[in-house]
Scaffold this active site. Structure first.
Site, PDB file in Angstrom:
ATOM      1  N   LEU A   1      30.597  34.017  40.951  1.00 51.18           N
ATOM      2  CA  LEU A   1      29.684  32.869  40.807  1.00 51.18           C
ATOM      3  C   LEU A   1      29.490  32.463  39.355  1.00 51.18           C
ATOM      4  O   LEU A   1      28.642  31.631  39.036  1.00 51.18           O
ATOM      5  CB  LEU A   1      28.325  33.196  41.443  1.00 51.18           C
ATOM      6  CG  LEU A   1      28.385  33.492  42.944  1.00 51.18           C
ATOM      7  CD1 LEU A   1      26.998  33.861  43.468  1.00 51.18           C
ATOM      8  CD2 LEU A   1      28.933  32.304  43.719  1.00 51.18           C
TER       9      LEU A   1
ATOM     10  N   ILE B   1      26.938  39.821  42.502  1.00 51.97           N
ATOM     11  CA  ILE B   1      25.711  40.599  42.643  1.00 51.97           C
ATOM     12  C   ILE B   1      24.574  39.745  43.201  1.00 51.97           C
ATOM     13  O   ILE B   1      23.582  40.256  43.691  1.00 51.97           O
ATOM     14  CB  ILE B   1      25.317  41.231  41.285  1.00 51.97           C
ATOM     15  CG1 ILE B   1      24.309  42.355  41.464  1.00 51.97           C
ATOM     16  CG2 ILE B   1      24.821  40.189  40.299  1.00 51.97           C
ATOM     17  CD1 ILE B   1      24.084  43.195  40.211  1.00 51.97           C
TER      18      ILE B   1
ATOM     19  N   TYR C   1      30.758  43.808  23.122  1.00 49.77           N
ATOM     20  CA  TYR C   1      31.662  43.029  23.980  1.00 49.77           C
ATOM     21  C   TYR C   1      33.112  43.352  23.613  1.00 49.77           C
ATOM     22  O   TYR C   1      33.936  43.668  24.477  1.00 49.77           O
ATOM     23  CB  TYR C   1      31.380  41.541  23.781  1.00 49.77           C
ATOM     24  CG  TYR C   1      32.199  40.621  24.655  1.00 49.77           C
ATOM     25  CD1 TYR C   1      32.069  40.625  26.044  1.00 49.77           C
ATOM     26  CD2 TYR C   1      33.088  39.702  24.093  1.00 49.77           C
ATOM     27  CE1 TYR C   1      32.798  39.758  26.840  1.00 49.77           C
ATOM     28  CE2 TYR C   1      33.818  38.823  24.885  1.00 49.77           C
ATOM     29  CZ  TYR C   1      33.674  38.853  26.254  1.00 49.77           C
ATOM     30  OH  TYR C   1      34.394  37.983  27.031  1.00 49.77           O
TER      31      TYR C   1
HETATM   32  N1  LIG Z   1      33.973  32.097  29.947  1.00 44.20           N
HETATM   33  C1  LIG Z   1      34.643  32.364  28.835  1.00 44.20           C
HETATM   34  O1  LIG Z   1      34.655  31.564  27.884  1.00 44.20           O
HETATM   35  C2  LIG Z   1      35.423  33.658  28.728  1.00 44.20           C
HETATM   36  C3  LIG Z   1      36.250  33.848  27.616  1.00 44.20           C
HETATM   37  C4  LIG Z   1      36.956  35.045  27.489  1.00 44.20           C
HETATM   38  C5  LIG Z   1      36.873  36.004  28.492  1.00 44.20           C
HETATM   39  N2  LIG Z   1      36.066  35.782  29.571  1.00 44.20           N
HETATM   40  C6  LIG Z   1      35.980  36.851  30.574  1.00 44.20           C
HETATM   41  O2  LIG Z   1      36.161  36.334  31.884  1.00 44.20           O
HETATM   42  C7  LIG Z   1      35.354  37.084  32.812  1.00 44.20           C
HETATM   43  C8  LIG Z   1      34.464  36.140  33.584  1.00 44.20           C
HETATM   44  O3  LIG Z   1      33.731  35.365  32.673  1.00 44.20           O
HETATM   45  P1  LIG Z   1      32.715  34.198  33.121  1.00 44.20           P
HETATM   46  O4  LIG Z   1      32.669  33.255  31.984  1.00 44.20           O
HETATM   47  O5  LIG Z   1      33.026  33.687  34.471  1.00 44.20           O
HETATM   48  O6  LIG Z   1      31.352  35.035  33.121  1.00 44.20           O
HETATM   49  P2  LIG Z   1      29.899  34.602  33.640  1.00 44.20           P
HETATM   50  O7  LIG Z   1      28.897  35.309  32.817  1.00 44.20           O
HETATM   51  O8  LIG Z   1      29.809  33.109  33.755  1.00 44.20           O
HETATM   52  O9  LIG Z   1      29.891  35.188  35.119  1.00 44.20           O
HETATM   53  C9  LIG Z   1      29.862  36.569  35.381  1.00 44.20           C
HETATM   54  C10 LIG Z   1      29.447  36.772  36.828  1.00 44.20           C
HETATM   55  O10 LIG Z   1      29.366  38.182  37.040  1.00 44.20           O
HETATM   56  C11 LIG Z   1      28.222  38.442  37.836  1.00 44.20           C
HETATM   57  N3  LIG Z   1      27.777  39.821  37.618  1.00 44.20           N
HETATM   58  C12 LIG Z   1      27.073  40.324  36.569  1.00 44.20           C
HETATM   59  N4  LIG Z   1      26.842  41.623  36.764  1.00 44.20           N
HETATM   60  C13 LIG Z   1      27.420  41.973  37.941  1.00 44.20           C
HETATM   61  C14 LIG Z   1      27.528  43.167  38.680  1.00 44.20           C
HETATM   62  N5  LIG Z   1      26.984  44.306  38.243  1.00 44.20           N
HETATM   63  N6  LIG Z   1      28.203  43.131  39.841  1.00 44.20           N
HETATM   64  C15 LIG Z   1      28.764  41.990  40.302  1.00 44.20           C
HETATM   65  N7  LIG Z   1      28.678  40.814  39.658  1.00 44.20           N
HETATM   66  C16 LIG Z   1      28.008  40.808  38.490  1.00 44.20           C
HETATM   67  C17 LIG Z   1      27.199  37.420  37.424  1.00 44.20           C
HETATM   68  O11 LIG Z   1      26.241  37.213  38.447  1.00 44.20           O
HETATM   69  C18 LIG Z   1      28.073  36.184  37.161  1.00 44.20           C
HETATM   70  O12 LIG Z   1      28.160  35.363  38.302  1.00 44.20           O
HETATM   71  C19 LIG Z   1      34.611  38.127  31.956  1.00 44.20           C
HETATM   72  O13 LIG Z   1      35.345  39.330  31.955  1.00 44.20           O
HETATM   73  C20 LIG Z   1      34.631  37.525  30.570  1.00 44.20           C
HETATM   74  O14 LIG Z   1      34.528  38.507  29.582  1.00 44.20           O
HETATM   75  C21 LIG Z   1      35.345  34.640  29.715  1.00 44.20           C
END
Ligand SMILES: NC(=O)c1ccc[n+]([C@@H]2O[C@H](COP(=O)([O-])OP(=O)(O)OC[C@H]3O[C@@H](n4cnc5c(N)ncnc54)[C@H](O)[C@@H]3O)[C@@H](O)[C@H]2O)c1
Length: 318
Positions: A10, A35, A142
Site C-alpha cells: 500500500l 500491515i 537506512y
Molecule cells: N519510493 C522511493 O523513492 C524509493 C527509492 C528507493 C528505494 N525504495 C524502496 O522501495 C521499497 C518500497 O518503497 P515505498 O516508497 O513503496 O515505501 P512506502 O513507505 O511508501 O511504503 C511502505 C509500505 O510498507 C508498509 N509497512 C511498513 N511496515 C510494515 C510491516 N512491518 N509489515 C508489512 N508492511 C509494512 C507500510 O504500511 C507501507 O504501505 C522500500 O524497500 C524502499 O526502501 C523506494
C-alpha cells in the site's frame, strides 16, 4: 511467474505496482499484503489482499502457501528520513522483514525481488557517474539496512540458489500514493504545492543533485528484471538504475514553463539535507542496460508535463 506475493503493497510503489502486475499477470495472481487495511483502497478491493506484518514469519509463510505463490516482491520497509528518526525500528523492519521474506522464498523455491536504493551509497562513494561496484559505507540507518540487504540477497542466491533480483532505485516520483518519508520527497511535494498554492518551500537546498525516476519507468524496471534471462545476469541484486539527475531549482524551472507565476523558496531541513549530501549526484546504470535491457522513457520535461496533467485531474484543479 504465475503467482506473486507483494509485501508493503500500500506504499508509494506497491499502490501502482500491484495494479500494473494485475493487468499483466491476472487479478487473482497478484496477492497484495500490508500491515494495514484501509477502507476504499483500490489495491485492497481490486483483488486478493491479506493483512500481513512482515515481522510475522509464520503468517508470511502461511499466506504464501495459501496462494501457492512462486514469486515474492518484498517492498515493506522504513524509508530514509523515517529510518533516521527511528533507527532501531528501521533495523528490525528492514532487516527482519527481508530475512523472513527470503526464508519463505527459500522454503517455497520462489523468485524474489526487493529494491535497494541510492541510499546504499555514502560520503566516501564517488559522487558523479557512481559505478555499479564501488565503495559503500553509508552513514544512515537506512543505508546500513540497504547495503546489508544487498549482501543478504547475494548470499541467498549463492548459498541457497534463491533466484534473488533487485535494483537500487533513485528517488521515485508519482501522483497516485504519497511518498513514505524519503529524502527525495520534495520532488513529489513540489508538484502538489505548485498546483495548489503556486509556490513551494523546498527542504532540500538549491544545487543538491540527486537521481530520480518517474513511477512508470520504475514499474517497467521491476517487471523487466523479474522476467530477464538469468543466464545474462552477472549482477543479480542492487542494479544501479536512474532516469534523470536534477537539483531543486531545475525542477522549479521546469514547473514554471507550465505555471509561470510559480515561486520557489528554501527552508532547508538539516537532517534530510545531510542525507542528500551523502548520496551520489548521478549514478551509472550501464550494467542494468547491458544485462537486462533497462531503459527509462521519462526525462524531467516529459515527467513534469505528465505529473501536472495527472495531478490536476486528481486534485480537481481547473
Ligand atoms: N519510493 C522511493 O523513492 C524509493 C527509492 C528507493 C528505494 N525504495 C524502496 O522501495 C521499497 C518500497 O518503497 P515505498 O516508497 O513503496 O515505501 P512506502 O513507505 O511508501 O511504503 C511502505 C509500505 O510498507 C508498509 N509497512 C511498513 N511496515 C510494515 C510491516 N512491518 N509489515 C508489512 N508492511 C509494512 C507500510 O504500511 C507501507 O504501505 C522500500 O524497500 C524502499 O526502501 C523506494
Amino acid at each position: 511467474m504465475k503467482r506473486i506475493l507483494v509485501t508493503g503493497s500500500l506504499g508509494q510503489i506497491g499502490s501502482e505496482l500491484v495494479n500494473h502486475m494485475r493487468k499483466i499477470y491476472g487479478t487473482d495472481n497478484v496477492i497484495a499484503t500490508d500491515i494495514r487495511r484501509p477502507e476504499n483502497n483500490e489495491v485492497v478491493l481490486g483483488g486478493p489482499f491479506e493483512e500481513l506484518d512482515v515481522l510475522n514469519a509464520s503468517k508470511m509463510a502461511e499466506v504464501a502457501k495459501k496462494y501457492d505463490v512462486d514469486t515474492i516482491v518484498h517492498l515493506a520497509a522504513l524509508l530514509s528520513a523515517v529510518a533516521e528518526a527511528k533507527p532501531v525500528l528501521a533495523w528490525q523492519i528492514n532487516m527482519g522483514g527481508l530475512f523472513n521474506a527470503l526464508e519463505v522464498a527459500r522454503e517455497l523455491n520462489c523468485k524474489f525481488f526487493t529494491p535497494s536504493s541510492i541510499g546504499a551509497f555514502g560520503e566516501s562513494t564517488p559522487k558523479d557517474n557512481t559505478p555499479q561496484d564501488t565503495i559503500q559505507r553509508p552513514g544512515t540507518m537506512y543505508g546500513v539496512t540497504k547495503v546489508s540487504g544487498e549482501l543478504l540477497c547475494d548470499y541467498y542466491f549463492k548459498k541457497f540458489g534463491v533466484d534473488t533480483r533487485g535494483v537500487r532505485f533513485p528517488g521515485l516520483i508519482s501522483y497516485v500514493a504519497p511518498p513514505g518519508g524519503g529524502t527525495t520527497d520534495y520532488a513529489v511535494d513540489i508538484y502538489y504545492k505548485a498546483l495548489q498554492e503556486k509556490s513551494y518551500t523546498s527542504f532540500i537546498a538549491e544545487g543538491t543533485y540527486m537521481d530520480m525516476m518517474y513511477m512508470p519507468d520504475a514499474l517497467n524496471a521491476i517487471v523487466t528484471l523479474l522476467e530477464a534471462d538469468p543466464s545474462k545476469l552477472k549482477h543479480r541484486n542492487a542494479f544501479n538504475i536512474t532516469a534523470m539527475s536534477f537539483e531543486p531549482s531545475q525542477i522549479a524551472g521546469e514547473i514554471k514553463k507550465h505555471i509561470p507565476e510559480f515561486k520557489m523558496s528554501y527552508d532547508v531541513d538539516p537532517v534530510r539535507q545531510a542525507i542528500a549530501n551523502s548520496w551520489p549526484n548521478s549514478i551509472d546504470c550501464t550494467a542494468a542496460k547491458e544485462e537486462w535491457g533497462f531503459k527509462a522513457q521519462y526525462d524531467l520535461p516529459s515527467m513534469t508535463k505528465d505529473m501536472l496533467e495527472k495531478l490536476k485531474i486528481k486534485l480537481n484543479i481547473k
